[in-house]
Design an enzyme around this catalytic site. Structure first.
Site, mmCIF file in Angstrom:
data_model
loop_
_atom_site.group_PDB
_atom_site.id
_atom_site.type_symbol
_atom_site.label_atom_id
_atom_site.label_comp_id
_atom_site.label_asym_id
_atom_site.label_seq_id
_atom_site.Cartn_x
_atom_site.Cartn_y
_atom_site.Cartn_z
ATOM 1 N N GLY A 242 71.238 57.112 19.282
ATOM 2 C CA GLY A 242 69.965 56.475 19.603
ATOM 3 C C GLY A 242 69.359 57.114 20.839
ATOM 4 O O GLY A 242 69.640 58.267 21.170
ATOM 5 N N SER A 243 68.563 56.331 21.532
ATOM 6 C CA SER A 243 67.805 56.894 22.653
ATOM 7 C C SER A 243 68.641 56.973 23.925
ATOM 8 O O SER A 243 69.616 56.224 24.096
ATOM 9 C CB SER A 243 66.588 56.004 22.917
ATOM 10 O OG SER A 243 67.034 54.716 23.291
ATOM 11 N N GLY A 247 71.455 54.533 25.617
ATOM 12 C CA GLY A 247 72.745 55.173 25.916
ATOM 13 C C GLY A 247 73.193 54.887 27.344
ATOM 14 O O GLY A 247 74.361 54.579 27.601
ATOM 15 N N GLU A 265 75.291 60.016 21.067
ATOM 16 C CA GLU A 265 74.481 61.058 20.403
ATOM 17 C C GLU A 265 73.034 60.665 20.657
ATOM 18 O O GLU A 265 72.543 59.708 20.066
ATOM 19 C CB GLU A 265 74.750 61.078 18.889
ATOM 20 C CG GLU A 265 76.170 61.398 18.500
ATOM 21 C CD GLU A 265 76.544 62.842 18.757
ATOM 22 O OE1 GLU A 265 75.644 63.706 18.791
ATOM 23 O OE2 GLU A 265 77.741 63.100 18.949
ATOM 24 N N CYS A 300 66.406 63.716 15.175
ATOM 25 C CA CYS A 300 66.811 64.005 16.567
ATOM 26 C C CYS A 300 66.723 65.488 16.875
ATOM 27 O O CYS A 300 66.405 65.868 17.999
ATOM 28 C CB CYS A 300 68.203 63.471 16.827
ATOM 29 S SG CYS A 300 69.412 64.087 15.665
ATOM 30 N N GLU A 399 60.836 63.171 24.780
ATOM 31 C CA GLU A 399 61.023 63.045 23.338
ATOM 32 C C GLU A 399 60.012 62.034 22.801
ATOM 33 O O GLU A 399 59.910 60.916 23.307
ATOM 34 C CB GLU A 399 62.431 62.559 23.007
ATOM 35 C CG GLU A 399 62.657 62.500 21.505
ATOM 36 C CD GLU A 399 63.997 61.895 21.107
ATOM 37 O OE1 GLU A 399 64.377 60.862 21.674
ATOM 38 O OE2 GLU A 399 64.641 62.464 20.215
#
Ligand code: NAD
Length: 496
Positions: A242-243, A247, A265, A300, A399
């Site tokens: 995720g983001s 995280g 990730e 991603c 992002e």
């Protein structure tokens, strides 16, 4: 694909209200709370999912722990575990259309891509780790003659997985399959806007013979169910995709609870670099377009920064703008759509806001930038290309996770490397050149988990996937992913 696909038969099925899967049973939330699930295709309500709370997370973790401790899965003969996971892979293939269409109905990915990336990848992931189960050996350490130093791997216990809305089955399988193969039990929390296909997958796992309670699914909001799972003291490992913002919180939750291992990730801002000696500029342009716009940019590893050597910059930009214009955005369940819907309204608004930011900062909009098909009620956005993007602009650094490409010129290799690495992320990159030496130097110079050469994207289960810098730690996929779901246990035996 032709119009003989079963999409029409599946796309309007009424979806019953969905609940958690705990200890092999369908269970509503303890307090009965539910969340509406809206379809990104038309903005209408599809169904509801259970809005999980900490009681539900407690029940799911207790179920996973019970199964771990009683050995129903953790101590099953390896051949038995392997057969069940292979059967699961077969059942996923048998249910491929059902799973793909169900997933598209709540996540919006174009069906052509979803069919391959979702049930297709999930099946190959379960098959790969099933096959690996009885091929991983322990070791004997090179100690002195009097000592036997045994090194074995043993399962950790309860694995929690939290996954995002893009590719829930594929990313879910990347966590669930190696965790189960290593002998752990699992509790997974899907994204609130993409839970349906993972819930179905967990039911199919029961049909495949997975003992009830080994794989549990708790649905609901990140800040409630996700947080409860991440703070849980009986979870041994937390595997997250995720983001970066979430995280970071998960690392804090681990520190505040039981120091569970946390594997992240996270996002990316990946550079796709086109040198003027690229072997095939037409192919490079097509790959650049596909590399950012598939799944509305919600990938991603999207090549969201296109760096083009100055002597071919204008020509290449035209090819990309032309390629983007040819993409058909539309109903993700229409096989003629190249791009489906943005997953949710909030993300669509975020994308549009970045268009405004890019314009304010001086980037030049060459195409797209608008919401379209709003009469359908769905969340659709034009593929968007900005030129004259500089490395300091927000669209070059942050992002977006939407269909927005920034194009930047560079003069030479050194400048390309410098721009490519001028980001907090390090997930993926692309390099297009006919010069083998340039390619190898770029592979070494770019800080990214994967560098594609003369292609963009493309992978399979045999290669690890992970990020450098703030794109995460640890790896999904390949035998390397098995390592994080098991602990090294050593025995020191005195042979006297
Ligand atoms: P997100 O971080 O908002 O949500 C991911 C998951 O975390 C969801 O299940 C959500 O409910 C949960 N969550 C949210 N807040 C939480 C909290 N406080 N505690 C615990 N869980 C919480 O991400 P998203 O918007 O669903 O997905 C997009 C992001 O995922 C992008 O940054 C993308 O790059 C990244 N991603 C990375 C990879 C990779 O392999 N590196 C793959 C796919 C997506």
């Amino acid at each position: 694909m032709t119009d003989t696909t079963p999409i029409d038969a599946l796309k309007n099925n009424v979806i019953a209200p969905q609940v958690h899967l705990i200890a092999g049973r369908s269970e509503p939330s303890q307090d009965g709370a539910v969340l509406d699930v809206l379809s990104p295709r038309d903005g209408r309500q599809l169904t509801t999912i259970a809005d999980g709370g900490s009681d539900d997370v407690d029940r799911a973790v207790a179920s996973a722990r019970r199964c771990f401790d009683n050995g129903a899965w953790s101590q099953m003969a390896l051949g038995g575990r392997k057969n069940i996971l292979i059967r699961l892979a077969e059942l996923i293939e048998e249910h491929a259309w059902e799973l793909a269409v169900l997933g598209v109905r709540d996540n919006g990915t174009e069906i052509n891509m979803a069919l391959k990336a979702e049930p297709g990848s999930a099946a190959s992931t379960f098959r790969y780790y099933a096959e690996a189960i009885d091929k991983v050996y322990g070791e004997i350490a090179p100690t002195t003659q009097q000592i036997l130093g045994l090194i074995e791997r043993e399962p950790m216990g309860v694995v929690a997985a939290i996954v995002p809305w893009n590719f829930p089955l594929m990313i879910g399988a990347w966590k669930i399959a190696p965790a189960l193969a290593a002998g752990n039990s699992v509790v997974i929390k899907p994204a609130e806007t993409a839970s349906l296909s993972l819930l179905r997958l967990a039911q199919i796992a029961l049909e495949a013979g997975l003992p009830p309670g080994v794989l549990n699914v708790v649905t609901g909001r990140g800040e409630i169910a996700g947080e409860a799972l991440a703070l849980h003291n009986d979870v041994d490992i937390l595997a997250f995709t995720g983001s970066g913002a979430v995280g970071r919180r998960l690392l804090e939750y681990s520190a505040r609870s039981n120091l569970k291992q946390v594997y992240l990730e996270l996002g990316g801002k990946s550079p796709n670099i086109i040198f003027s000696d690229a072997p095939d500029l037409e192919k490079a342009a097509a790959a650049a377009v596909n590399g950012i716009f598939r799944n509305s940019g919600q990938v991603c590893v999207s090549g969201s920064r296109l760096l083009v050597q100055r002597d071919i910059y204008r020509e290449f930009l035209s090819r990309v703008v032309e390629g983007a214009a040819q993409l058909k955005v539309g109903d993700p369940l229409d096989v003629t759509s190249n791009i489906g819907a943005v997953n949710n309204l909030q993300q669509l608004e975020k994308n549009l806001n970045y268009v405004a930011i890019a314009e304010r900062e001086g980037a030049k909009r060459c195409s797209g930038g608008e919401r379209i098909l709003s009469e359908t009620g769905g969340y659709y956005m034009q593929p968007t290309v900005f030129s004259d993007v500089t490395a300091d602009m927000r669209i070059a650094r942050e992002e977006i996770f939407g269909p927005i490409l920034g194009v930047t010129p560079f003069d030479d290799e050194a400048e390309a490397v410098s721009i490519a690495n001028a980001t907090d992320y390090g997930l993926a990159a692309g390099v297009w050149t006919s010069n083998l030496t340039t390619a190898h130097r770029m592979i070494r110079s770019i800080k990214a988990g994967v560098v594609h050469v003369n292609c963009y994207g493309g992978t399979d289960i045999t290669v690890p996937m992970g990020g450098m810098k703030q794109s995460g730690n640890g790896y999904d996929k390949s035998l390397h992913a098995l390592e994080k779901y098991s602990a090294l246990k050593t025995a020191w035996i005195d042979l006297g």
